[in-house]
Write a protein that holds these residues in place. Structure first.
Motif, PDB file in Angstrom:
ATOM      1  N   LYS A 124       7.334   6.175  -1.513  1.00  0.00           N
ATOM      2  CA  LYS A 124       8.071   6.634  -2.687  1.00  0.00           C
ATOM      3  C   LYS A 124       9.137   7.632  -2.274  1.00  0.00           C
ATOM      4  O   LYS A 124       8.988   8.350  -1.307  1.00  0.00           O
ATOM      5  N   TYR A 125      10.198   7.673  -3.059  1.00  0.00           N
ATOM      6  CA  TYR A 125      11.335   8.513  -2.714  1.00  0.00           C
ATOM      7  C   TYR A 125      11.114  10.005  -2.919  1.00  0.00           C
ATOM      8  O   TYR A 125      11.429  10.785  -2.038  1.00  0.00           O
ATOM      9  N   THR A 126      10.633  10.441  -4.069  1.00  0.00           N
ATOM     10  CA  THR A 126      10.699  11.869  -4.391  1.00  0.00           C
ATOM     11  C   THR A 126       9.362  12.583  -4.523  1.00  0.00           C
ATOM     12  O   THR A 126       9.313  13.799  -4.430  1.00  0.00           O
ATOM     13  N   SER A 127       8.295  11.849  -4.771  1.00  0.00           N
ATOM     14  CA  SER A 127       6.975  12.461  -4.957  1.00  0.00           C
ATOM     15  C   SER A 127       5.947  11.342  -5.053  1.00  0.00           C
ATOM     16  O   SER A 127       6.303  10.167  -5.113  1.00  0.00           O
ATOM     17  N   ALA A 128       4.672  11.732  -5.129  1.00  0.00           N
ATOM     18  CA  ALA A 128       3.610  10.728  -5.265  1.00  0.00           C
ATOM     19  C   ALA A 128       3.765   9.917  -6.542  1.00  0.00           C
ATOM     20  O   ALA A 128       3.323   8.769  -6.616  1.00  0.00           O
ATOM     21  N   ALA A 129       4.407  10.495  -7.551  1.00  0.00           N
ATOM     22  CA  ALA A 129       4.622   9.788  -8.814  1.00  0.00           C
ATOM     23  C   ALA A 129       6.059   9.265  -8.941  1.00  0.00           C
ATOM     24  O   ALA A 129       6.419   8.688  -9.964  1.00  0.00           O
ATOM     25  N   GLY A 130       6.857   9.462  -7.909  1.00  0.00           N
ATOM     26  CA  GLY A 130       8.270   9.097  -7.962  1.00  0.00           C
ATOM     27  C   GLY A 130       8.520   7.604  -7.816  1.00  0.00           C
ATOM     28  O   GLY A 130       7.587   6.795  -7.703  1.00  0.00           O
ATOM     29  N   PRO A 131       9.801   7.219  -7.781  1.00  0.00           N
ATOM     30  CA  PRO A 131      10.162   5.806  -7.677  1.00  0.00           C
ATOM     31  C   PRO A 131       9.787   5.220  -6.314  1.00  0.00           C
ATOM     32  O   PRO A 131       9.919   5.881  -5.286  1.00  0.00           O
ATOM     33  N   VAL A 132       9.322   3.962  -6.336  1.00  0.00           N
ATOM     34  CA  VAL A 132       8.948   3.286  -5.086  1.00  0.00           C
ATOM     35  C   VAL A 132      10.199   2.872  -4.330  1.00  0.00           C
ATOM     36  O   VAL A 132      11.268   2.679  -4.906  1.00  0.00           O
ATOM     37  N   MET A 133      10.039   2.733  -3.041  1.00  0.00           N
ATOM     38  CA  MET A 133      11.140   2.275  -2.192  1.00  0.00           C
ATOM     39  C   MET A 133      11.228   0.756  -2.300  1.00  0.00           C
ATOM     40  O   MET A 133      10.491   0.032  -1.643  1.00  0.00           O
ATOM     41  N   ASN A 134      12.124   0.301  -3.163  1.00  0.00           N
ATOM     42  CA  ASN A 134      12.259  -1.133  -3.416  1.00  0.00           C
ATOM     43  C   ASN A 134      13.679  -1.632  -3.172  1.00  0.00           C
ATOM     44  O   ASN A 134      14.039  -2.721  -3.597  1.00  0.00           O
ATOM     45  N   ASN A 135      14.480  -0.819  -2.475  1.00  0.00           N
ATOM     46  CA  ASN A 135      15.857  -1.200  -2.162  1.00  0.00           C
ATOM     47  C   ASN A 135      16.157  -0.952  -0.681  1.00  0.00           C
ATOM     48  O   ASN A 135      17.230  -0.502  -0.320  1.00  0.00           O
TER      49      ASN A 135
END
Length: 176
Positions: A124-135
């Motif tokens: 994930k980009y910003t935190s455990a609850a952040g956006p997943v790395m999908n790009n």
């Protein structure tokens, strides 16, 4: 068996056939991962995970791993942390989704925890609850030194991110 001879890797399937139709091969000091032309992934070595919620163990034959998704795989990779004797695996799908599995004491799986994972997770980009790395477009796990488990990636915005265990300036961190 003699240590100075060439051997073929065999599969842990009926009859132990040779591992064949391999299109990518990556590895660390204690584990290798292969992608076959049919899209299946295989691992062998003394510190391997399968991605099916089972513990790390030794596999002396190539054993098929559980794939993180049904999407085609673009890249594979692995890294190792010698201090914990653990392997971490990475799968980049053709659709840009990144997945990680295995040893995580230095947050090298990118899920913002230090919990080892026996099933695939998405960094994930910003935190455990952040956006997943999908790009993600490219991955470069640190495979060349068994001491420092980390990874660099490049996303679709041409931005480099990295995480895991740093040594010196390996991750480009500013020291003060």
């Amino acid at each position: 068996a003699a240590q100075n001879m060439w051997y073929r890797v065999t599969e842990a399937t009926a009859g132990f056939p040779n591992l064949s139709n391999v299109v990518q091969l990556r590895g660390t000091a204690n584990a290798l991962i292969a992608l076959k032309s049919d899209g299946t992934i295989w691992t062998w070595g003394t510190q391997t995970f399968l991605g099916n919620a089972t513990a790390q163990t030794t596999r002396n034959r190539a054993t098929q791993m559980t794939s993180p998704s049904a999407n085609p795989i673009k890249m594979i990779g692995a890294t190792r942390n010698k201090a914990t004797n653990g392997t971490s695996y990475y799968i980049l799908n053709a659709d840009g989704n990144l997945y990680a599995l295995g040893e995580n004491s230095d947050k090298q799986l990118g899920d913002w925890t230090t919990t080892d994972r026996t099933s695939w997770v998405q960094p994930k980009y910003t935190s455990a609850a952040g956006p997943v790395m999908n790009n993600i477009r490219w991955i470069s796990p640190q495979e060349h030194d068994e001491n420092y488990g980390n990874i660099n990636i490049i996303n679709s915005d041409s931005v480099n991110y990295n995480w895991g265990l740093a040594n010196g300036d390996m991750l480009g961190l500013l020291r003060q």
